[in-house]
Design an enzyme around this catalytic site. Structure first.
Site, PDB file in Angstrom:
ATOM      1  N   TYR A  93       5.902   5.206  -5.702  1.00  0.00           N
ATOM      2  CA  TYR A  93       6.889   4.434  -4.952  1.00  0.00           C
ATOM      3  C   TYR A  93       8.176   5.249  -4.798  1.00  0.00           C
ATOM      4  CZ  TYR A  93       3.855   0.416  -5.828  1.00  0.00           C
ATOM      5  OH  TYR A  93       2.784  -0.441  -5.879  1.00  0.00           O
ATOM      6  N   ASN A 116       3.012  -5.408   3.651  1.00  0.00           N
ATOM      7  CA  ASN A 116       2.174  -4.729   4.623  1.00  0.00           C
ATOM      8  C   ASN A 116       1.239  -5.734   5.303  1.00  0.00           C
ATOM      9  OD1 ASN A 116       0.337  -3.100   5.996  1.00  0.00           O
ATOM     10  ND2 ASN A 116      -0.559  -2.231   4.152  1.00  0.00           N
ATOM     11  N   CYS A 124      -1.466   0.899   1.797  1.00  0.00           N
ATOM     12  CA  CYS A 124      -0.499   0.620   0.737  1.00  0.00           C
ATOM     13  C   CYS A 124      -1.128   0.768  -0.642  1.00  0.00           C
ATOM     14  CB  CYS A 124       0.104  -0.763   0.910  1.00  0.00           C
ATOM     15  SG  CYS A 124      -1.089  -2.102   1.016  1.00  0.00           S
ATOM     16  N   HIS A 125      -2.456   0.740  -0.731  1.00  0.00           N
ATOM     17  CA  HIS A 125      -3.141   0.925  -2.015  1.00  0.00           C
ATOM     18  C   HIS A 125      -2.999   2.349  -2.552  1.00  0.00           C
ATOM     19  CE1 HIS A 125      -6.103   2.007   1.092  1.00  0.00           C
ATOM     20  NE2 HIS A 125      -6.574   2.865   0.201  1.00  0.00           N
ATOM     21  N   GLU A 151     -12.175   6.043  -2.237  1.00  0.00           N
ATOM     22  CA  GLU A 151     -11.584   7.296  -1.760  1.00  0.00           C
ATOM     23  C   GLU A 151     -11.717   8.429  -2.774  1.00  0.00           C
ATOM     24  OE1 GLU A 151      -7.672   6.695  -0.168  1.00  0.00           O
ATOM     25  OE2 GLU A 151      -8.306   4.951   0.979  1.00  0.00           O
TER      26      GLU A 151
END
Length: 165
Positions: A93, A116, A124-125, A151
């Site tokens: 962040y 979001n 945003c993850h 991912e």
């Protein structure tokens, strides 16, 4: 202009997908589906691309999105920057705040991150805490863990603190 709302169940759970004209304007988590409209062409494309993403066959999304139908100018700047985080990578962040404002507005960035409107496609993850722990996630930490594992981000535990590499 009338929006179309459709609920679809993926590996991650139920998602509420909303389109307006030729673009997706909202994707969020739903506990149980409500009444759905018939999916339009853009929602069908979105579902197809999300299925490819969850199966590991897609790293970027081609479906048109319009997050600008929601949010403040600051939130929109955060959502725009989120789209610059590459697949399979995470940032803190704090780093995200520095990219946007040149100083440490981590709380404001975290708040905008939580607002979001288009989850998963606007990633945003991929934003985690400075100490490499998960931080928060509107859909719940179990969903954030799943998205990161899709991912290729594997958790590592050191002294019961979860880190991602």
């Amino acid at each position: 202009m009338t929006s179309t709302v459709y609920y679809h169940k993926f590996d991650i759970g139920w998602l509420r997908i909303e389109s307006l004209d030729d673009a997706i304007i909202r994707i969020d988590y739903a506990d149980d589906p409500e009444t759905s409209d018939k999916p339009d062409k853009v929602i069908k494309q979105c579902i197809s691309e999300l299925n490819e993403y969850f199966s590991g066959e897609r790293e970027t999304f081609g479906v048109k999105i319009k997050p600008e139908t929601h949010g403040t100018p600051f939130q929109k700047s955060v959502w725009k920057e989120l789209r610059q985080i590459p697949y399979g990578e995470t940032i803190s962040y704090k780093v995200l705040a520095e990219r946007i404002s040149g100083s440490n507005y981590s709380r404001a960035v975290a708040n905008a991150n939580g607002k979001n409107p288009i989850s998963i496609i606007i990633p945003c993850h991929r934003v985690i805490a400075s100490n490499n722990t998960l931080g928060g996630y509107t859909g719940g930490l179990d969903k954030k863990k799943l998205l990161l594992s899709v991912e290729g981000r594997q958790p590592c535990y050191i002294n019961e603190i979860q880190l991602y590499y």
